[in-house]
Write a protein that holds these residues in place. Structure first.
Motif, PDB file in Angstrom:
ATOM      1  N   ALA A 163       0.871  -1.217   0.106  1.00  0.00           N
ATOM      2  CA  ALA A 163      -0.078  -0.081  -0.074  1.00  0.00           C
ATOM      3  C   ALA A 163       0.887   1.402   0.055  1.00  0.00           C
ATOM      4  O   ALA A 163       0.456   2.149  -0.504  1.00  0.00           O
ATOM      5  CB  ALA A 163      -0.959  -0.083   1.120  1.00  0.00           C
ATOM      6  N   GLY A 164       2.093   1.278   0.439  1.00  0.00           N
ATOM      7  CA  GLY A 164       2.893   2.541   0.522  1.00  0.00           C
ATOM      8  C   GLY A 164       3.321   2.700  -0.730  1.00  0.00           C
ATOM      9  O   GLY A 164       3.281   3.901  -1.233  1.00  0.00           O
ATOM     10  N   ALA A 165       3.810   1.838  -1.509  1.00  0.00           N
ATOM     11  CA  ALA A 165       4.034   1.930  -3.346  1.00  0.00           C
ATOM     12  C   ALA A 165       2.809   2.407  -3.880  1.00  0.00           C
ATOM     13  O   ALA A 165       3.046   3.118  -4.731  1.00  0.00           O
ATOM     14  CB  ALA A 165       4.669   0.755  -3.582  1.00  0.00           C
ATOM     15  N   PHE A 166       1.787   1.914  -3.504  1.00  0.00           N
ATOM     16  CA  PHE A 166       0.550   2.292  -4.233  1.00  0.00           C
ATOM     17  C   PHE A 166       0.393   3.910  -3.968  1.00  0.00           C
ATOM     18  O   PHE A 166       0.059   4.596  -4.940  1.00  0.00           O
ATOM     19  CB  PHE A 166      -0.740   1.567  -3.648  1.00  0.00           C
ATOM     20  CG  PHE A 166      -1.986   2.241  -4.018  1.00  0.00           C
ATOM     21  CD1 PHE A 166      -2.622   1.949  -5.407  1.00  0.00           C
ATOM     22  CD2 PHE A 166      -2.650   3.132  -3.071  1.00  0.00           C
ATOM     23  CE1 PHE A 166      -3.737   2.230  -5.667  1.00  0.00           C
ATOM     24  CE2 PHE A 166      -3.994   3.592  -3.584  1.00  0.00           C
ATOM     25  CZ  PHE A 166      -4.455   3.184  -4.895  1.00  0.00           C
ATOM     26  N   ARG A 167       0.571   4.423  -2.973  1.00  0.00           N
ATOM     27  CA  ARG A 167       0.353   5.720  -2.567  1.00  0.00           C
ATOM     28  C   ARG A 167       1.370   6.502  -3.600  1.00  0.00           C
ATOM     29  O   ARG A 167       0.883   7.888  -3.540  1.00  0.00           O
ATOM     30  CB  ARG A 167       0.351   6.101  -1.195  1.00  0.00           C
ATOM     31  CG  ARG A 167       0.163   7.479  -0.836  1.00  0.00           C
ATOM     32  CD  ARG A 167       0.189   7.707   0.811  1.00  0.00           C
ATOM     33  NE  ARG A 167       1.610   7.745   1.059  1.00  0.00           N
ATOM     34  CZ  ARG A 167       2.023   8.316   2.533  1.00  0.00           C
ATOM     35  NH1 ARG A 167       1.063   8.433   3.485  1.00  0.00           N
ATOM     36  NH2 ARG A 167       3.266   8.288   2.779  1.00  0.00           N
TER      37      ARG A 167
END
Length: 543
Positions: free
Chosen positions: A244-248
């Motif tokens: 989810a961090g890379a998604f953001r």
């Protein structure tokens, strides 16, 4: 790259009966206010000829390529607070993303701009989101006060963007909390939010392959070493499933925000009531990409090309509703690239700040000079600096004088202004490109919250000492690359024009207010109405 959740949400939308009502034709049905975080005027100029989607459509409207976030504190929260209030941070009270309140009851004296620090057990990292620090109303609030039937919606990738554009009286306000779109406590999620969260969860659970590079983006792909084996500049947003961090920090993120906005517009039938509605949209991925990778690599190229396509899809969706909508798109601040790449690209004087100006270093020297047992300074050393309020007035004056002298002597510092100097400076109403440094500082200054000193670095000095952990580039300076942002207006049938001279983001709200005949008293806000008609007629109220 199109974010698949946009299509997923569109498929899941439940058609609702039309509620179109008769209304004066000259007023738009819906105001769509978009802020692209860290979308500088420099980026707009660099990529403008390559846009083919939503940005391209907007350039056919009224274009102010040199808009200004006129103030000194070019950060997310202050910038967003200007866009739909018409006021500088000196009036909105939003002087920075964080400030220090040495009188705060809790142990953590740092205050986040969009929190309620009185909540028991809270701190500036683990906080309850609140609009309490915004001192003035937004356009949506004014519209709802004039006509309670107005619907006000605000969605963004960041809580502070949603809050500062939405204001104190909203029908729906949603932001991304790192895992899902969320809102204030006890607010029930409408169906559009539930669908969006399900679609985003599915998207995050699916691995993302590296994005293909166009020939134009290929030119930007060059590895830039920043130390300790770390480099940036060649990223293509490959992402492992569940990250989810890379998604953001990717183009997918803005697609999700726009998809949620589309879902709320359709479910709520915005623009189809008896009065004009407003939706505020904060697209945050450009800022995350800029901080993580800088502004001139393959990462930013992929981000902006994707956002251009996603905005095009979003505007196509708006067209399909049959609603007469007006769009304004701008940014909360600009941004500067990392100095390592600037050194390679013709700017040899770009550099990173050293620790010599930290409040720890300067404060210790001042304490030794004045015989104080503790460091009297609080803050980072750049921007606002607060002096210990427990000191006697006479000693506080000596501390301010001694600290200002040391900051002014540092070769990295352009200026150090005291509280008295700033408060003696009137708010400027002249062209923003001509403002002096202290006039920029005054537009950011709230005497209830701002520091006793304001320190501004010289241009091209990045206030990040170590780029090997966390951000490599940033914004927040007093200089043009952080102050200049595009301001773009578009409405179907609008006869566009371009004005290269400087205008301000505080001019956006009164310009939109004029389109819906919402009166503002002279001097009620800092901004002025921009005439969006290229001919002898005017969209602004008669003087």
């Amino acid at each position: 790259m199109r974010f698949t959740a946009f299509a997923a949400i569109a498929i899941l939308l439940t058609p609702l009966p039309a509620m179109a009502q008769q209304r004066e034709a000259k007023k738009p049905d819906l105001i769509v206010a978009i802020s692209v975080d860290q979308f500088s005027a420099d980026l707009f100029q660099e990529y403008r000829q390559h846009f083919t989607g939503g940005f391209k459509r907007l350039t056919d409207g009224v274009v102010f390529p040199s808009g200004y976030q006129s103030h000194a504190a070019t950060e997310t929260c202050p910038g967003h607070s200007t866009i739909l209030t018409g006021d500088h941070p000196s009036r909105t009270g939003i002087i920075a993303n964080h400030w220090i309140d040495l009188h705060a009851a809790r142990e953590d004296k740092n205050v986040y701009c969009a929190e309620d620090e009185t909540v028991p057990g809270s701190n500036s990292d683990d906080y309850t989101v609140s609009d309490k620090h915004l001192k003035v109303p937004t356009l949506g609030e004014r519209m709802k006060k004039a006509n309670p039937a107005t619907r006000v919606v605000s969605v963004a990738g960041k809580d502070r963007a949603a809050v500062m554009m939405g204001g104190h009286d909203v029908d729906e306000l949603w932001w991304w909390d790192g895992k899902q779109f969320t809102s204030y406590a006890n607010r029930k999620a409408p169906a559009a939010v539930t669908r969006a969260n399900a679609a985003v969860a599915q998207q995050i659970a699916t691995a993302q392959a590296p994005l293909p590079l166009s020939p134009f983006c290929e030119r930007h792909s060059q590895a830039i070493p920043v130390g300790d084996g770390k480099s940036v500049g060649t990223g293509r947003f490959a992402r492992a499933a569940g990250d989810a961090g890379a998604f953001r920090i990717s183009p997918e993120f803005d697609g999700a925000v726009l998809a949620l906005a589309a879902g709320l517009i359709q479910d709520m039938q915005l623009g189809k009531g008896k009065t004009t509605d407003i939706i505020d949209i904060g697209a945050s991925a450009t800022d995350y990409v800029g901080h993580t990778y800088g502004t001139e690599g393959s990462e930013m190229c992929l981000q902006l090309m994707s956002l251009d396509r996603d905005l095009g899809d979003f505007f196509d969706f708006l067209d399909s509703t049959g609603v007469d909508y007006v769009v304004v798109l701008t940014a909360d601040h600009g941004g500067n690239d990392l100095p390592e790449r600037e050194n390679m690209h013709g700017i040899p004087d770009a550099k990173r700040v050293t620790g010599s100006i930290s409040t720890k270093t300067i404060g210790k020297a001042v304490a030794d000079e004045l015989g104080l047992s503790e460091n009297p300074l609080h803050g980072s050393g750049v921007g606002d600096i607060w002096v210990d309020p427990s000191l006697t007035p006479g000693m506080r004056d000596k501390v301010i004088e001694a600290a200002a002298k040391r900051y002014r002597a540092d070769p990295q510092v352009a200026a150090a202004f005291t509280r008295d100097e700033i408060m003696a400076t009137p708010i400027s109403h002249g062209p923003p490109e001509q403002w002096s440094l202290i006039e920029r500082a005054r537009a950011s200054y709230d005497p209830q919250r701002s520091g006793d000193l304001l320190v501004a670095l010289k241009p091209r000095i990045t206030p990040i000492i170590d780029p090997t952990h966390g951000s490599v580039a940033t914004h927040g300076s007093i200089w043009g690359y952080d102050r200049r942002v595009p301001i773009l207006f578009w409405r179907k049938g609008m006869a566009g024009y371009e004005q290269p001279l400087g205008v301000e983001t505080v001019d956006i709200m009164p310009s939109l207010a004029a389109l819906i005949d919402l009166p503002l008293a002279p001097g009620e806000v800092d901004g002025r109405c921009l005439d969006l008609d290229p001919g002898p007629a005017s969209t602004c109220p008669a003087k």
